[in-house]
Scaffold this motif. Structure first.
Motif, PDB file in Angstrom:
ATOM      1  N   THR A  28      44.103  36.022  40.183  1.00  0.00           N
ATOM      2  CA  THR A  28      42.839  35.374  39.868  1.00  0.00           C
ATOM      3  C   THR A  28      41.988  35.373  41.135  1.00  0.00           C
ATOM      4  O   THR A  28      42.447  34.926  42.183  1.00  0.00           O
ATOM      5  CB  THR A  28      43.050  33.927  39.376  1.00  0.00           C
ATOM      6  OG1 THR A  28      43.903  33.954  38.240  1.00  0.00           O
ATOM      7  CG2 THR A  28      41.732  33.265  39.005  1.00  0.00           C
ATOM      8  N   TRP A  32      31.585  35.292  43.618  1.00  0.00           N
ATOM      9  CA  TRP A  32      30.190  35.368  43.183  1.00  0.00           C
ATOM     10  C   TRP A  32      29.412  36.141  44.226  1.00  0.00           C
ATOM     11  O   TRP A  32      29.927  36.469  45.291  1.00  0.00           O
ATOM     12  CB  TRP A  32      29.607  33.977  42.969  1.00  0.00           C
ATOM     13  CG  TRP A  32      29.228  33.255  44.235  1.00  0.00           C
ATOM     14  CD1 TRP A  32      27.981  33.168  44.770  1.00  0.00           C
ATOM     15  CD2 TRP A  32      30.092  32.551  45.133  1.00  0.00           C
ATOM     16  NE1 TRP A  32      28.026  32.432  45.937  1.00  0.00           N
ATOM     17  CE2 TRP A  32      29.308  32.049  46.185  1.00  0.00           C
ATOM     18  CE3 TRP A  32      31.456  32.302  45.156  1.00  0.00           C
ATOM     19  CZ2 TRP A  32      29.839  31.321  47.242  1.00  0.00           C
ATOM     20  CZ3 TRP A  32      31.977  31.576  46.206  1.00  0.00           C
ATOM     21  CH2 TRP A  32      31.177  31.088  47.225  1.00  0.00           C
ATOM     22  N   THR A  42      29.873  44.651  41.015  1.00  0.00           N
ATOM     23  CA  THR A  42      31.041  44.779  40.139  1.00  0.00           C
ATOM     24  C   THR A  42      32.284  45.031  40.980  1.00  0.00           C
ATOM     25  O   THR A  42      32.190  45.432  42.141  1.00  0.00           O
ATOM     26  CB  THR A  42      30.889  45.950  39.148  1.00  0.00           C
ATOM     27  OG1 THR A  42      30.761  47.168  39.891  1.00  0.00           O
ATOM     28  CG2 THR A  42      29.686  45.764  38.244  1.00  0.00           C
ATOM     29  N   ASP A  43      33.449  44.807  40.366  1.00  0.00           N
ATOM     30  CA  ASP A  43      34.697  45.188  41.024  1.00  0.00           C
ATOM     31  C   ASP A  43      34.712  46.700  41.205  1.00  0.00           C
ATOM     32  O   ASP A  43      34.378  47.442  40.279  1.00  0.00           O
ATOM     33  CB  ASP A  43      35.917  44.833  40.160  1.00  0.00           C
ATOM     34  CG  ASP A  43      36.087  43.349  39.928  1.00  0.00           C
ATOM     35  OD1 ASP A  43      35.640  42.560  40.763  1.00  0.00           O
ATOM     36  OD2 ASP A  43      36.696  42.995  38.905  1.00  0.00           O
ATOM     37  N   THR A  61      41.075  45.965  34.219  1.00  0.00           N
ATOM     38  CA  THR A  61      39.897  45.257  33.744  1.00  0.00           C
ATOM     39  C   THR A  61      39.035  45.000  34.970  1.00  0.00           C
ATOM     40  O   THR A  61      39.496  44.386  35.924  1.00  0.00           O
ATOM     41  CB  THR A  61      40.296  43.920  33.092  1.00  0.00           C
ATOM     42  OG1 THR A  61      41.128  44.183  31.972  1.00  0.00           O
ATOM     43  CG2 THR A  61      39.072  43.136  32.651  1.00  0.00           C
ATOM     44  N   LEU A  62      37.811  45.495  34.949  1.00  0.00           N
ATOM     45  CA  LEU A  62      36.903  45.283  36.069  1.00  0.00           C
ATOM     46  C   LEU A  62      35.725  44.453  35.586  1.00  0.00           C
ATOM     47  O   LEU A  62      35.227  44.639  34.486  1.00  0.00           O
ATOM     48  CB  LEU A  62      36.431  46.624  36.638  1.00  0.00           C
ATOM     49  CG  LEU A  62      37.552  47.530  37.158  1.00  0.00           C
ATOM     50  CD1 LEU A  62      36.989  48.869  37.615  1.00  0.00           C
ATOM     51  CD2 LEU A  62      38.322  46.867  38.284  1.00  0.00           C
ATOM     52  N   TYR A  63      35.269  43.536  36.431  1.00  0.00           N
ATOM     53  CA  TYR A  63      34.253  42.562  36.053  1.00  0.00           C
ATOM     54  C   TYR A  63      32.935  42.798  36.776  1.00  0.00           C
ATOM     55  O   TYR A  63      32.911  43.311  37.883  1.00  0.00           O
ATOM     56  CB  TYR A  63      34.718  41.146  36.393  1.00  0.00           C
ATOM     57  CG  TYR A  63      35.891  40.673  35.589  1.00  0.00           C
ATOM     58  CD1 TYR A  63      35.715  40.062  34.354  1.00  0.00           C
ATOM     59  CD2 TYR A  63      37.188  40.832  36.065  1.00  0.00           C
ATOM     60  CE1 TYR A  63      36.796  39.623  33.608  1.00  0.00           C
ATOM     61  CE2 TYR A  63      38.278  40.387  35.330  1.00  0.00           C
ATOM     62  CZ  TYR A  63      38.075  39.787  34.105  1.00  0.00           C
ATOM     63  OH  TYR A  63      39.148  39.353  33.374  1.00  0.00           O
ATOM     64  N   THR A  64      31.854  42.351  36.151  1.00  0.00           N
ATOM     65  CA  THR A  64      30.566  42.230  36.820  1.00  0.00           C
ATOM     66  C   THR A  64      30.509  40.827  37.409  1.00  0.00           C
ATOM     67  O   THR A  64      30.775  39.851  36.715  1.00  0.00           O
ATOM     68  CB  THR A  64      29.411  42.433  35.817  1.00  0.00           C
ATOM     69  OG1 THR A  64      29.516  43.755  35.276  1.00  0.00           O
ATOM     70  CG2 THR A  64      28.064  42.258  36.493  1.00  0.00           C
ATOM     71  N   TRP A  65      30.181  40.740  38.692  1.00  0.00           N
ATOM     72  CA  TRP A  65      30.179  39.452  39.377  1.00  0.00           C
ATOM     73  C   TRP A  65      28.960  38.631  38.998  1.00  0.00           C
ATOM     74  O   TRP A  65      27.867  39.161  38.803  1.00  0.00           O
ATOM     75  CB  TRP A  65      30.207  39.668  40.881  1.00  0.00           C
ATOM     76  CG  TRP A  65      31.501  40.174  41.413  1.00  0.00           C
ATOM     77  CD1 TRP A  65      32.371  41.021  40.787  1.00  0.00           C
ATOM     78  CD2 TRP A  65      32.065  39.887  42.666  1.00  0.00           C
ATOM     79  NE1 TRP A  65      33.446  41.280  41.588  1.00  0.00           N
ATOM     80  CE2 TRP A  65      33.284  40.596  42.760  1.00  0.00           C
ATOM     81  CE3 TRP A  65      31.667  39.106  43.736  1.00  0.00           C
ATOM     82  CZ2 TRP A  65      34.101  40.535  43.878  1.00  0.00           C
ATOM     83  CZ3 TRP A  65      32.478  39.053  44.860  1.00  0.00           C
ATOM     84  CH2 TRP A  65      33.684  39.758  44.916  1.00  0.00           C
ATOM     85  N   SER A  66      29.142  37.342  38.964  1.00  0.00           N
ATOM     86  CA  SER A  66      28.077  36.411  38.621  1.00  0.00           C
ATOM     87  C   SER A  66      27.209  36.131  39.846  1.00  0.00           C
ATOM     88  O   SER A  66      27.721  35.896  40.931  1.00  0.00           O
ATOM     89  CB  SER A  66      28.690  35.098  38.126  1.00  0.00           C
ATOM     90  OG  SER A  66      27.689  34.137  37.937  1.00  0.00           O
ATOM     91  N   GLN A  73      37.935  35.336  37.893  1.00  0.00           N
ATOM     92  CA  GLN A  73      38.185  36.605  37.209  1.00  0.00           C
ATOM     93  C   GLN A  73      39.693  36.840  37.235  1.00  0.00           C
ATOM     94  O   GLN A  73      40.317  36.767  38.293  1.00  0.00           O
ATOM     95  CB  GLN A  73      37.418  37.723  37.911  1.00  0.00           C
ATOM     96  CG  GLN A  73      35.929  37.467  37.869  1.00  0.00           C
ATOM     97  CD  GLN A  73      35.151  38.038  39.039  1.00  0.00           C
ATOM     98  OE1 GLN A  73      33.954  38.073  38.947  1.00  0.00           O
ATOM     99  NE2 GLN A  73      35.753  38.450  40.117  1.00  0.00           N
ATOM    100  N   TYR A  75      43.147  39.147  36.413  1.00  0.00           N
ATOM    101  CA  TYR A  75      43.678  40.503  36.293  1.00  0.00           C
ATOM    102  C   TYR A  75      45.185  40.400  36.053  1.00  0.00           C
ATOM    103  O   TYR A  75      45.856  39.592  36.689  1.00  0.00           O
ATOM    104  CB  TYR A  75      43.430  41.295  37.584  1.00  0.00           C
ATOM    105  CG  TYR A  75      42.006  41.179  38.081  1.00  0.00           C
ATOM    106  CD1 TYR A  75      41.054  42.112  37.718  1.00  0.00           C
ATOM    107  CD2 TYR A  75      41.617  40.119  38.891  1.00  0.00           C
ATOM    108  CE1 TYR A  75      39.738  41.997  38.161  1.00  0.00           C
ATOM    109  CE2 TYR A  75      40.314  40.000  39.337  1.00  0.00           C
ATOM    110  CZ  TYR A  75      39.383  40.942  38.968  1.00  0.00           C
ATOM    111  OH  TYR A  75      38.087  40.818  39.413  1.00  0.00           O
TER     112      TYR A  75
END
Length: 142
Positions: A28, A32, A42-43, A61-66, A73, A75
């Motif tokens: 985890t 931000w 993004t990651d 799984t790759l995330y867009t950062w806030s 996030q 994984y």
């Protein structure tokens, strides 16, 4: 536009019993970035380190950062071994850790004069394992 430097989180103090079976690993990342609008962060990757060597997730799984709001996030998970096998000595060893990088993309029609900062507040790792006696255990550390 580009990729950040790599952040390696190593020397994690953890101990699972010798002979335990690793059932899954969850990472985890609480993160931000500082600007919104013209930038998308993004990651680039989130990998595990096993004996210091990179273990890439077979289906990440790759995330867009806030922007401006810290988000956790996640994984991997309770039954996710990241495409390899793990022993207690792999987890307990000095070469175990997490490696991550960030991509930054700029909207060319909405250029900003300020480059955002990627902020990583915490990296948590949860090890799910079964002890040699058959009991399922969970070990959390940050």
């Amino acid at each position: 536009t580009g990729q950040s430097d790599v952040l390696d989180v190593r020397q994690i103090v953890t101990t699972i019993p010798s002979g335990a079976t690793v059932d899954g690993i969850e990472v985890t990342v609480r993160a931000w970035h500082t600007l919104s609008g013209s930038y998308i962060m993004t990651d680039a990757f989130v990998h595990l380190l096993k004996g210091g060597a990179v273990i890439q997730h077979p289906s990440p799984t790759l995330y867009t950062w806030s922007p401006s709001v810290e988000v956790a996030q996640v994984y991997g998970g309770p039954t996710d071994k990241w495409g390899t096998t793990w022993s207690a000595s792999d987890i307990n060893g000095a070469g175990f850790g997490v490696s991550l990088g960030v991509n930054l993309a700029l909207d060319p029609l909405n250029e900003s004069s300020t480059t955002p900062t990627a902020n990583i507040d915490q990296v948590y790792v949860t090890i799910y394992y079964t002890s040699s006696g058959g009991a399922t255990q969970v070990l959390n550390f940050e």
